[in-house]
Design an enzyme around this catalytic site. Sequence first.
Site, PDB file in Angstrom:
ATOM      1  N   ASP A 465       2.367  -7.973   1.921  1.00 39.17           N
ATOM      2  CA  ASP A 465       2.806  -6.868   1.072  1.00 39.17           C
ATOM      3  C   ASP A 465       1.720  -5.795   0.975  1.00 39.17           C
ATOM      4  O   ASP A 465       0.576  -6.019   1.364  1.00 39.17           O
ATOM      5  CB  ASP A 465       3.119  -7.421  -0.320  1.00 39.17           C
ATOM      6  CG  ASP A 465       3.968  -6.456  -1.138  1.00 39.17           C
ATOM      7  OD1 ASP A 465       4.678  -5.637  -0.529  1.00 39.17           O
ATOM      8  OD2 ASP A 465       3.924  -6.529  -2.378  1.00 39.17           O
ATOM      9  N   GLU A 468       0.533  -0.733   3.601  1.00 45.09           N
ATOM     10  CA  GLU A 468       0.639   0.631   4.207  1.00 45.09           C
ATOM     11  C   GLU A 468      -0.725   1.242   4.496  1.00 45.09           C
ATOM     12  O   GLU A 468      -0.789   2.071   5.387  1.00 45.09           O
ATOM     13  CB  GLU A 468       1.417   1.555   3.266  1.00 45.09           C
ATOM     14  CG  GLU A 468       2.866   1.167   3.118  1.00 45.09           C
ATOM     15  CD  GLU A 468       3.071  -0.070   2.236  1.00 45.09           C
ATOM     16  OE1 GLU A 468       2.236  -0.264   1.338  1.00 45.09           O
ATOM     17  OE2 GLU A 468       4.013  -0.820   2.487  1.00 45.09           O
ATOM     18  N   ASP A 635      11.226  -2.706  -1.662  1.00 41.80           N
ATOM     19  CA  ASP A 635      11.627  -2.781  -3.074  1.00 41.80           C
ATOM     20  C   ASP A 635      12.868  -1.929  -3.305  1.00 41.80           C
ATOM     21  O   ASP A 635      12.785  -0.734  -3.582  1.00 41.80           O
ATOM     22  CB  ASP A 635      10.469  -2.316  -3.958  1.00 41.80           C
ATOM     23  CG  ASP A 635       9.278  -3.265  -3.840  1.00 41.80           C
ATOM     24  OD1 ASP A 635       9.459  -4.381  -3.311  1.00 41.80           O
ATOM     25  OD2 ASP A 635       8.180  -2.883  -4.264  1.00 41.80           O
TER      26      ASP A 635
END
Length: 953
Positions: A465, A468, A635
């Site tokens: 997770d 980025e 999400d």
Amino acid sequence: MILSTIVIALWGFISFTTADSSNSTTDAATTSYVPIFQNAIPPALTIGVEQLPNINNDSAVDANVAAKGYSVVNITNTARGLTGILKLKSATNIYGYDFEYLNLTVEYQSEQRLNVHIEPTNLTDVFVLPDELVPKPKIDDDYDFARSDLVFEYDEEDFGFEIVRSSTGETLFSTKGNPLVFSNQFIQFNTTLPQGYAISGLGESIHGSLNEPGLVKTLFANGISNPIDQNDYGVHPVYFDQRYSSNTTHGVFWRSSAPQEVVFEETSLTWRSISGVIDLYFFSGPDPKDVITQYVSQIGLPAMQPYWALGYHQCKWGFETIDDVIDVVDNFKKFDIKLEAMWSDIDYMDSFKDFTNDPYRYPTDKYRKFLDDLHENNQHYVPIFDAGIYVPNPNNATDNDYEPFHLGNETDVFLKNPDGSLYIGSVWPGYTVFPDFLSNNTQEYFNILFKDWYNRLPFDGIWADMNEAASYCVGSCGSGRYFDNPVQRAGYRFSDQNSYPKGFNVSNATEWSSISKSIAATATSTATTISTSSSSSLSIDAKNTLAPGRGNINYPPYAINNMIGNHDLAFRQISPNATHADGTLEYDIHNLFGMLEEKAIYHALLSFRPNKRPFIIGRSTFAGAGKYTGRWGGDNFADYYMMYFSIPQAFAFGSFGLPFFGVDACGFNGNTDMELCSRWMQLASFFPFYRNHNVIKAIPQEPYRWEAVISATKTSMDVRYSLLPYYYTLLQESHVSGMPILRALSWQFPYESTLSGVDNQFFVGDVLIVTPVLEPGVNYTKGVFPGNGDIYYDYYTHERQNFTTGKNETLDAPLGHIPLHIRGGYIIPTQEPGYTTTESRQNPFGLIVALDAKGRASGKLYLDDGESVEVEESLNVDFVASNNKLVGSSFGQFKVDQPLANVTVLGVDSKPEKVLFNNNTAHFDYTNKTIFIVGLDKIVGNGTFNKEFTINW
Ligand SMILES: *[C@@H]1O[C@H](CO)[C@@H](O)[C@H](O)[C@H]1NC(C)=O
Ligand SMILES: *[C@@H]1O[C@H](CO)[C@@H](O)[C@H](O)[C@H]1NC(C)=O
Ligand SMILES: *[C@@H]1O[C@H](CO)[C@@H](O)[C@H](O)[C@H]1NC(C)=O
Ligand SMILES: *[C@@H]1O[C@H](CO)[C@@H](O)[C@H](O)[C@H]1NC(C)=O
Ligand SMILES: *[C@@H]1O[C@H](CO)[C@@H](O)[C@H](O)[C@H]1NC(C)=O
């Protein structure tokens, strides 16, 4: 795991900072998405510099009008194409300094692939994407140049080029008439498109399956919760252009990791980038599935997933203790709802630090026993892993104990500031550093830490997770600031904003004594502790100015429409000027961070379990990431529109080489409800990755929470687990060819223009078509059933349907029922469902034979041990039915003991007199034009699929 929550929290926080920060979080809690932690970093460090995206700037210079372009000064034919020199006609330096000379290389690489490469003649200060980071498509040495499906043509005086399909003479791509712009911080080309084009791709964003005029796609990785039409977690710079005028499809891939933007207009597509070079690959298809497999096989074929990955996964953020997790597993058993894998969000960590578990809430011995029990029951466990590594406070003995930081610091694996100091970000645990995957030692660093973690707590996969990678400071938070690093306060109970996790005062006694004092002081200290640091963005005042060399890295003159915050490229991301080990700027490879991390995790898992397929679900991906990871959609929100978007999102990821895809069933952000969750648990059961997950504080949404959801879920899980052999066969097909698992109707029937953009239905493989309910309060749904004379059968009743080609059919779909149809002409393998995939694999097989109008059908089955990376023994079974006879023939060494027990033949016009299995009389029933052959296991014995067999009726 969340970012919108904190974004909104932060917005709330920022807008209230002039008042009192502890009141502000309380105020923000009245909004629908409440803050769950109070970030201890000074808020001013999180803001950056407001950028006006160029596309929103009415007074911005139009490069297509102002630029003068290039002309050809020299062309030389080569063995595989040509090379040439382009010369700038006159410098305009609109959004960067124009390069005077460019080298053009055109290479015919295979019958279906052509490469156009344009780069400055002098590469000083130019970023060229290395092969090691994103492999270049390979030249096929065997093909005959003359047979190329694609032809390159160019204009000399005003350089422009076009790509023509030789078989049809059609222009697929043409920059002729529009100037090429090539400067240090801005590259642009503009190609013509036919009116009414059908173009998909260019990810990632939440969007329907086709791009349309007016749309601007920004390609820049950020960690925001599924915004519509805006840039999101990953980047996939490829598009697929389906042309019904000629019934052909081609693809265009720009092998560039740079921040990019694509503008769709009525009859043109303009592609911009703010660094790098032009490296375009054209794929000729000619069918959509050909283009996808041609593309995916070049960027990297998807990893083969372990068999268990196809089971059902459950997660939730906000399991305060390991007991909460154990309860959920027990409840699944109690309600007899299948559960393959239990997941953990960041709850398990000790103050959100990677590689740790909270010693009080998730004590190692109890945690370990839980994992051992799961494994005992053939179940699995997947924890989350975040990209940022916590930086401990050196003045605090218990805090400074954090080995993963020290090991990385000593072996020099973290990202740096331009001045060589550590780049300090801020994520969940407080101040963090980030592994630099261009550093030589980072893989070994991961190998050591993942192995150590696994030895303590043997997980079965990793959820990657925040990669980025997210960071809450704009720019480095400032070296040295971590000396006052307070651990973030986590809101396990929203109603009590100031509470630390239960037991925190016991497990973190040293921190607790200082933190309890600092809580009160936080509000006032934020205003006074900001000291300027060498790399903080606050010291940067130059904005949007041209600069020589690499240019203005943090604030490039061309501002892409990075949707997050005030559009600052560093907003909630690692800053563009963060510097990698070899000097590469984050600016140039920001879009690769997620993929490079997933690759490193993949190899770390392999390093201590060398022949077990690593199971990874990642958030940020780039072209080729499918080699290492599967994807969840990110999400999303608990709402119907988001459930619909999961379908075009699955098509997009399938075409990007990430077929192992699924979204958070029932929705992540916000509260779901019984009806939505019931519909979604059924829809999600057809996605390759099947997981339910939601945000902390939202109501729990495990399927056993509502009676209607229990029964809907059980119904769909039984179907899914029956179909596991079919899904596994599709997984393997995608692993060897790049073929997506979930397929758009327009890929299956490429010549039917009315199917263009249909994305409320999908095929699973070639055979099953799913027509979900995507809105509340209805008991029907609508869908089309394409093909010319194709037969469709209802999966549940086996009845042949009276559908009319091209008509929108209305289907009954009361709550708890998701319409599912089988296309005639196919055979699918099934297996009796068990509680887990392991148990399912012990059960007898079945076959569903869906005959077409001529009484024919075919299909296949792939099996292996379900976990080896190097598969030594596998089994392929081909099934062919015609003239009232089914033949199964197998090749391969893998042994399957389970017998074939049942065969269901759909579309048999009259009752047969008898049914023979290898000349033995078999028992059967006949109703509704369906033959049910049952109890075959009694006469065939075990291992039916290892030998050839025949069934006659
Ligand atoms: C919140 O605001 C109220 C009213 O302005 C003030 O009295 C109080 O001290 C503030 N802080 C907290 C923590 O409630
Ligand atoms: C692309 O080219 C077309 C044709 O010249 C022009 O009309 C259009 O404005 C251009 N688009 C952009 C974004 O430059
Ligand atoms: C063009 O090509 C010729 C022969 O290939 C070469 O001699 C000449 O130097 C080239 N000119 C330029 C400007 O590169
Ligand atoms: C571009 O082409 C010229 C002439 O062929 C050559 O000398 C130069 O090295 C090339 N530049 C690059 C970056 O390949
Ligand atoms: C390439 O450009 C750099 C920077 O402008 C310059 O210093 C160098 O001399 C150039 N090299 C050549 C071969 O022109």
